[in-house]
Design a protein around this motif. Structure first.
Motif, PDB file in Angstrom:
ATOM      1  N   PHE A  43       6.812 -34.909 -16.366  1.00 15.74           N
ATOM      2  CA  PHE A  43       6.367 -34.727 -17.749  1.00 15.74           C
ATOM      3  C   PHE A  43       4.918 -35.205 -17.847  1.00 15.74           C
ATOM      4  O   PHE A  43       4.605 -36.331 -17.445  1.00 15.74           O
ATOM      5  CB  PHE A  43       7.256 -35.521 -18.715  1.00 15.74           C
ATOM      6  CG  PHE A  43       6.894 -35.355 -20.156  1.00 15.74           C
ATOM      7  CD1 PHE A  43       7.229 -34.192 -20.833  1.00 15.74           C
ATOM      8  CD2 PHE A  43       6.214 -36.349 -20.840  1.00 15.74           C
ATOM      9  CE1 PHE A  43       6.905 -34.028 -22.171  1.00 15.74           C
ATOM     10  CE2 PHE A  43       5.883 -36.198 -22.176  1.00 15.74           C
ATOM     11  CZ  PHE A  43       6.224 -35.036 -22.846  1.00 15.74           C
ATOM     12  N   TYR A  71      13.279 -41.928 -22.900  1.00 19.21           N
ATOM     13  CA  TYR A  71      13.551 -42.324 -21.519  1.00 19.21           C
ATOM     14  C   TYR A  71      12.731 -41.439 -20.589  1.00 19.21           C
ATOM     15  O   TYR A  71      12.332 -40.337 -20.949  1.00 19.21           O
ATOM     16  CB  TYR A  71      15.036 -42.150 -21.184  1.00 19.21           C
ATOM     17  CG  TYR A  71      15.947 -43.037 -21.988  1.00 19.21           C
ATOM     18  CD1 TYR A  71      16.306 -44.300 -21.519  1.00 19.21           C
ATOM     19  CD2 TYR A  71      16.467 -42.614 -23.201  1.00 19.21           C
ATOM     20  CE1 TYR A  71      17.158 -45.118 -22.245  1.00 19.21           C
ATOM     21  CE2 TYR A  71      17.315 -43.425 -23.941  1.00 19.21           C
ATOM     22  CZ  TYR A  71      17.651 -44.670 -23.462  1.00 19.21           C
ATOM     23  OH  TYR A  71      18.490 -45.485 -24.178  1.00 19.21           O
ATOM     24  N   ARG A  72      12.520 -41.923 -19.393  1.00 14.36           N
ATOM     25  CA  ARG A  72      11.819 -41.124 -18.384  1.00 14.36           C
ATOM     26  C   ARG A  72      12.598 -41.192 -17.074  1.00 14.36           C
ATOM     27  O   ARG A  72      13.047 -42.260 -16.668  1.00 14.36           O
ATOM     28  CB  ARG A  72      10.405 -41.636 -18.162  1.00 14.36           C
ATOM     29  CG  ARG A  72       9.657 -40.767 -17.162  1.00 14.36           C
ATOM     30  CD  ARG A  72       8.182 -41.018 -17.166  1.00 14.36           C
ATOM     31  NE  ARG A  72       7.519 -39.836 -16.649  1.00 14.36           N
ATOM     32  CZ  ARG A  72       6.363 -39.405 -17.056  1.00 14.36           C
ATOM     33  NH1 ARG A  72       5.718 -40.045 -17.990  1.00 14.36           N
ATOM     34  NH2 ARG A  72       5.821 -38.334 -16.529  1.00 14.36           N
ATOM     35  N   CYS A 127      12.368 -37.540 -20.591  1.00 18.67           N
ATOM     36  CA  CYS A 127      11.215 -36.867 -20.012  1.00 18.67           C
ATOM     37  C   CYS A 127      11.477 -36.630 -18.530  1.00 18.67           C
ATOM     38  O   CYS A 127      11.950 -37.524 -17.824  1.00 18.67           O
ATOM     39  CB  CYS A 127       9.953 -37.727 -20.164  1.00 18.67           C
ATOM     40  SG  CYS A 127       9.578 -38.163 -21.868  1.00 18.67           S
ATOM     41  N   LEU A 143      11.416 -31.661 -21.368  1.00 17.67           N
ATOM     42  CA  LEU A 143      12.213 -32.693 -22.019  1.00 17.67           C
ATOM     43  C   LEU A 143      13.669 -32.270 -22.091  1.00 17.67           C
ATOM     44  O   LEU A 143      13.977 -31.085 -22.151  1.00 17.67           O
ATOM     45  CB  LEU A 143      11.720 -32.925 -23.453  1.00 17.67           C
ATOM     46  CG  LEU A 143      10.294 -33.368 -23.652  1.00 17.67           C
ATOM     47  CD1 LEU A 143       9.936 -33.311 -25.129  1.00 17.67           C
ATOM     48  CD2 LEU A 143      10.094 -34.764 -23.097  1.00 17.67           C
ATOM     49  N   ASP A 174       1.651 -36.956 -18.638  1.00 18.28           N
ATOM     50  CA  ASP A 174       1.321 -38.185 -19.357  1.00 18.28           C
ATOM     51  C   ASP A 174       0.466 -37.916 -20.588  1.00 18.28           C
ATOM     52  O   ASP A 174       0.541 -38.646 -21.573  1.00 18.28           O
ATOM     53  CB  ASP A 174       0.595 -39.171 -18.433  1.00 18.28           C
ATOM     54  CG  ASP A 174       1.519 -39.745 -17.372  1.00 18.28           C
ATOM     55  OD1 ASP A 174       2.738 -39.866 -17.647  1.00 18.28           O
ATOM     56  OD2 ASP A 174       1.031 -40.074 -16.278  1.00 18.28           O
ATOM     57  N   VAL A 197      12.706 -41.270 -13.146  1.00 20.94           N
ATOM     58  CA  VAL A 197      11.806 -41.747 -12.103  1.00 20.94           C
ATOM     59  C   VAL A 197      12.527 -41.678 -10.761  1.00 20.94           C
ATOM     60  O   VAL A 197      13.760 -41.648 -10.694  1.00 20.94           O
ATOM     61  CB  VAL A 197      11.326 -43.202 -12.363  1.00 20.94           C
ATOM     62  CG1 VAL A 197      10.463 -43.270 -13.615  1.00 20.94           C
ATOM     63  CG2 VAL A 197      12.494 -44.160 -12.458  1.00 20.94           C
ATOM     64  N   LEU A 221      11.604 -46.097 -22.349  1.00 19.65           N
ATOM     65  CA  LEU A 221      10.214 -46.273 -22.752  1.00 19.65           C
ATOM     66  C   LEU A 221      10.114 -46.763 -24.191  1.00 19.65           C
ATOM     67  O   LEU A 221       9.182 -47.452 -24.547  1.00 19.65           O
ATOM     68  CB  LEU A 221       9.435 -44.969 -22.600  1.00 19.65           C
ATOM     69  CG  LEU A 221       9.395 -44.363 -21.186  1.00 19.65           C
ATOM     70  CD1 LEU A 221       8.646 -43.055 -21.199  1.00 19.65           C
ATOM     71  CD2 LEU A 221       8.764 -45.340 -20.214  1.00 19.65           C
ATOM     72  N   MET A 271       2.515 -37.866 -23.698  1.00 20.85           N
ATOM     73  CA  MET A 271       3.360 -39.002 -24.026  1.00 20.85           C
ATOM     74  C   MET A 271       2.986 -39.630 -25.374  1.00 20.85           C
ATOM     75  O   MET A 271       3.858 -39.971 -26.166  1.00 20.85           O
ATOM     76  CB  MET A 271       3.313 -40.051 -22.913  1.00 20.85           C
ATOM     77  CG  MET A 271       4.367 -41.127 -23.066  1.00 20.85           C
ATOM     78  SD  MET A 271       6.070 -40.504 -23.135  1.00 20.85           S
ATOM     79  CE  MET A 271       6.307 -40.042 -21.439  1.00 20.85           C
ATOM     80  N   HIS A 296      10.941 -30.148 -14.150  1.00 24.70           N
ATOM     81  CA  HIS A 296      10.754 -31.581 -14.453  1.00 24.70           C
ATOM     82  C   HIS A 296       9.534 -31.873 -15.313  1.00 24.70           C
ATOM     83  O   HIS A 296       9.204 -33.028 -15.531  1.00 24.70           O
ATOM     84  CB  HIS A 296      10.708 -32.429 -13.181  1.00 24.70           C
ATOM     85  CG  HIS A 296      12.052 -32.714 -12.618  1.00 24.70           C
ATOM     86  ND1 HIS A 296      12.825 -33.747 -13.059  1.00 24.70           N
ATOM     87  CD2 HIS A 296      12.765 -32.080 -11.663  1.00 24.70           C
ATOM     88  CE1 HIS A 296      13.970 -33.760 -12.385  1.00 24.70           C
ATOM     89  NE2 HIS A 296      13.956 -32.741 -11.547  1.00 24.70           N
TER      90      HIS A 296
END
Length: 159
Positions: A124, A144-145, A120, A12, A126, A147, A158, A129, A9
């Motif tokens: 991923f 996108y991320r 992400c 990407l 930060d 969560v 994002l 980013m 995780h």
């Protein structure tokens, strides 16, 4: 699959337009054979095992590379490149196979038209980013991320 292919995780996942990617490959390498298709998932069988054994004949000894590609890889391409064990059936994989002339050490494919989104992973970093955003700033690529909310995975946009 994030655990295996996405650096637990921290990595990407790239999302492509399949048709645009195929068009880009065909434009750049129209003199090479391109095969594509969904992966078939099945348990090992005698048919699949045959693909991993090469029968050498006198033609093969003269020019092994040509023999191997024309006789073996093309004949058994479904079993060699488009078949996986049923353990992987939840991947729903699609694969592209480009048979080149092998005259270069690498073959470049411009993906700026076919890359549509970057996902992400949950972890991923930060710190990367802003670099990712800068890299994609002048593109139409969405970011996108993944969560977790109360243990339920979801995706947020994002960019």
């Amino acid at each position: 699959m994030w655990a295996q292919y996405g650096d637990l995780h921290r990595g990407l996942c790239l999302a492509f337009s399949r048709d645009d990617l195929v068009d880009d490959i065909k434009k750049t390498y129209n003199n090479f054979k391109l095969y594509r298709g969904d992966i078939r998932y099945k348990d090992s069988s005698t048919d699949v095992r045959k693909a991993y054994h090469i029968n050498i004949n006198s033609d093969a000894l003269i020019n092994f590379r040509d023999f191997f590609i024309t006789e073996h890889l093309i004949r058994y391409r479904e079993d060699l490149f488009f078949t996986k064990n049923t353990d992987w059936k939840d991947e729903f994989e699609y694969r592209l196979l480009l048979l080149t002339d092998n005259k270069k050490s690498d073959y470049f494919i411009d993906i700026h038209n076919s890359l549509k989104a970057v996902f992400c992973g949950l972890d991923f970093p930060d710190v990367y980013m802003s670099s990712l955003r800068n890299l994609l700033e002048y593109s139409n690529v969405e970011i996108y991320r993944l969560v977790l909310s109360n243990g339920v995975p979801s995706v947020i946009k994002l960019k």
